[in-house]
Scaffold this active site. Structure first.
Site, PDB file in Angstrom:
ATOM      1  N   ASP A 137       0.831  -1.205   0.000  1.00  0.00           N
ATOM      2  CA  ASP A 137       0.000   0.000   0.000  1.00  0.00           C
ATOM      3  C   ASP A 137       0.866   1.256   0.000  1.00  0.00           C
ATOM      4  OD1 ASP A 137      -2.050   1.858   0.380  1.00  0.00           O
ATOM      5  OD2 ASP A 137      -3.174   0.509   1.674  1.00  0.00           O
ATOM      6  N   CYS A 164      -6.812   3.624  -2.431  1.00  0.00           N
ATOM      7  CA  CYS A 164      -6.781   2.211  -2.027  1.00  0.00           C
ATOM      8  C   CYS A 164      -7.943   1.385  -2.571  1.00  0.00           C
ATOM      9  CB  CYS A 164      -6.765   2.120  -0.505  1.00  0.00           C
ATOM     10  SG  CYS A 164      -5.386   2.962   0.273  1.00  0.00           S
ATOM     11  N   HIS A 207     -10.423  -3.785   2.258  1.00  0.00           N
ATOM     12  CA  HIS A 207     -10.867  -2.440   1.871  1.00  0.00           C
ATOM     13  C   HIS A 207     -11.837  -2.433   0.696  1.00  0.00           C
ATOM     14  CE1 HIS A 207      -9.440   2.020   2.297  1.00  0.00           C
ATOM     15  NE2 HIS A 207     -10.705   1.824   2.653  1.00  0.00           N
ATOM     16  N   ASP A 227      -1.168  -0.679  -4.741  1.00  0.00           N
ATOM     17  CA  ASP A 227      -2.442  -0.099  -5.164  1.00  0.00           C
ATOM     18  C   ASP A 227      -2.268   1.310  -5.723  1.00  0.00           C
ATOM     19  OD1 ASP A 227      -1.833   0.979  -2.685  1.00  0.00           O
ATOM     20  OD2 ASP A 227      -3.709   0.364  -1.717  1.00  0.00           O
TER      21      ASP A 227
END
Length: 494
Positions: A41, A81, A131, A292
């Site tokens: 991330d 994200c 997420h 991402d």
């Protein structure tokens, strides 16, 4: 073809927490390759020692790069994200899959990547940050909640959390147990060890596996175990030339944590690759390492993401499959995008993309074969100027990134044009300059092709929110809070 309801019922019945599920398809004629999909991330594409970033301690990933096909112009279409993750799983662009603002629940209209692989006989697993469950009230209310099986979209083995950034006290849920658990210590290390255990067990079965390991760092708050923080505590840092000197102090504090987390994840990746080798199936396993999106870290005077500069949109994309990549690692300049992940992985596994997939299959390039109708650009979009993007005062935008140029049009007209070959730090906006008129015209033509292909009418953001009943998300997040960049000039055409 199974209906979604039938598919979920069967895969849920097969999944048992802590064990490996059976497949839905019997009698597969030949075992397909395993797939190990590693998502990190906010790791921007530039942050590797092998690429000249002297801040980055990445020996394991530098070695992996030498063994892999690296798409050096890979981008995140919408650098946030949830939006990227939805595109990974659906093969669709955000306005199609519906996740074009953060924390909207993903509600796929077709098969997801994991569902397609289960149907082909794969056992599937997911470890780490999800997420995609979303928060329907728009208040982040489900970020720590249990995620039911029907919202896992084909993943069977399950140790995951919707979203959390306390990496030293990191919650997760295992299987169908709604009782929260906590990873011991720094979560990325514990999650990697769990992934190694999964690989060891899965490799002893007759089924191929698809495992996604989704690690939270180096996402802010930029933390790492003490031994990694010590590596950067007194270390001189290099700043990218597009970080304003007035912000070096603030940038340095965040960069020390960011690069400490990167060093920790590099060790995690070394552990993961050692476990894969020990399992005896490395040659039969596709390994993809990507992010991402990236992180600005005060380049252009901006702190995080949501914006169309290279530090935010460019991502690492290194893929290794010894059976098909034919030799040592190499770089590919093709502009691969987030929705291309799904069809490319399926293509390497010898499987067709389900109907409704908009991404392209880049597996021929990995096999050194010609690719039909390869695009000349990647499509970039912020359909709704929302949350942190609104805090920076940005209007909605669409754009393209070619191998050489970045061109962005805001809702008000042409906004940014960079020659990334001559100006790799994107300090000189060339939009509407007479000498660049032909280049801008060609980029505008590329953008028009993408808008037509995707049916994107480039409406004001509130039109999409009204269309989809999401106006309350914007109300919860508040209004525009403009800030002024220390560079000043790139905002002149907004």
């Amino acid at each position: 073809m199974l209906t979604r309801k039938e598919f979920l019922r069967q895969s849920t019945a097969l999944a048992v927490a802590g064990t490996l599920p059976g497949g839905l398809v019997a009698g597969t004629p030949a075992k397909r390759p395993n797939i190990l999909f590693v998502i990190v991330d906010e790791w921007r594409a530039q942050a590797f020692g092998a690429l000249g970033d002297r801040n980055a301690h990445t020996p394991a990933l530098d070695r992996f790069r030498r063994q892999s096909v690296s798409f050096d112009n890979a981008v995140a279409c919408l650098p946030v994200c949830s939006q990227s993750r939805a595109s990974f799983l659906t093969g669709q662009y955000p306005l199609t899959n519906g996740v074009y603002i953060t924390d909207v629940p993903l509600k796929p209209s077709g098969e997801t990547l994991a569902e397609a692989l289960v149907k082909a006989g794969y056992q599937t697993g997911y470890i780490g940050k999800w997420h995609l469950y979303g928060s329907p009230k728009g208040r982040y209310e489900r970020r720590l909640s249990y995620i039911p099986p029907e919202s896992r979209f084909g993943f069977q083995y399950w140790k995951a959390l919707e979203c959390g950034h306390d990496y030293n006290k990191s919650r997760y849920y295992e299987g169908d147990d709604p009782t929260p658990r906590y990873w011991p210590g720094y979560d990325a290390i514990a999650q990697t060890q769990d992934a190694v255990g999964y690989i060891q067990r899965a490799s002893q079965t007759d089924q191929p596996f698809f495992l996604t390991l989704s690690l939270g760092p180096p996402h802010f708050p930029y933390t790492a175990p003490e031994r990694y923080k010590a590596m950067y505590r007194d270390r001189p840092l290099d700043f990218r030339p597009n970080v304003p000197e007035a912000l070096h102090g603030q940038a340095a504090e965040e960069m020390r944590g960011y690069y400490a987390a990167i060093a920790a994840l590099d060790d995690c990746f070394a552990t993961l690759m050692a476990g894969l080798e020990a399992s005896g199936v490395a040659d039969d396993t596709i390994v993809l390492f990507t992010a991402d999106h990236g992180d600005m870290l005060w380049s252009q005077g901006l702190q995080h993401k949501h914006v169309p500069w290279d530090e935010a949109i460019r991502v690492p994309f290194m893929i290794r499959y010894p059976r098909q990549s034919r030799g040592r690692g190499r770089s590919v300049p093709a502009p691969l995008n987030s929705p291309d992940v799904m069809p490319t992985l399926l293509g390497l596994a010898g499987l067709p993309a389900p109907s409704g997939v908009q991404g392209l299959d880049y597996s021929p390039l990995i096999r050194r074969e010609p690719m039909a109708a390869m695009p000349r650009s990647a499509y970039l979009a912020i359909p709704v100027s929302f949350a942190d993007a609104r805090a920076h005062g940005f209007a909605e935008y669409r754009g393209v990134r070619t191998e050489r140029y970045t061109y962005i049009r805001s809702i008000k007209g042409p906004w940014l044009l960079y020659d990334n070959r001559k100006d790799p730090y994107q300090k000189h906006n060339l939009v509407d300059q007479p000498a660049m008129a032909e280049v801008q015209k060609a980029c505008e033509a590329q953008l028009t092709l993408w808008l037509d292909r995707l049916g994107d009418q480039f409406l004001p953001g509130d039109a999409y929110l009204r269309r989809d009943g999401l106006g309350h998300y914007l109300e919860v997040q508040g209004g525009i809070k403009p800030v002024v960049s220390p560079w000043g000039d790139w905002r002149s055409t907004m």
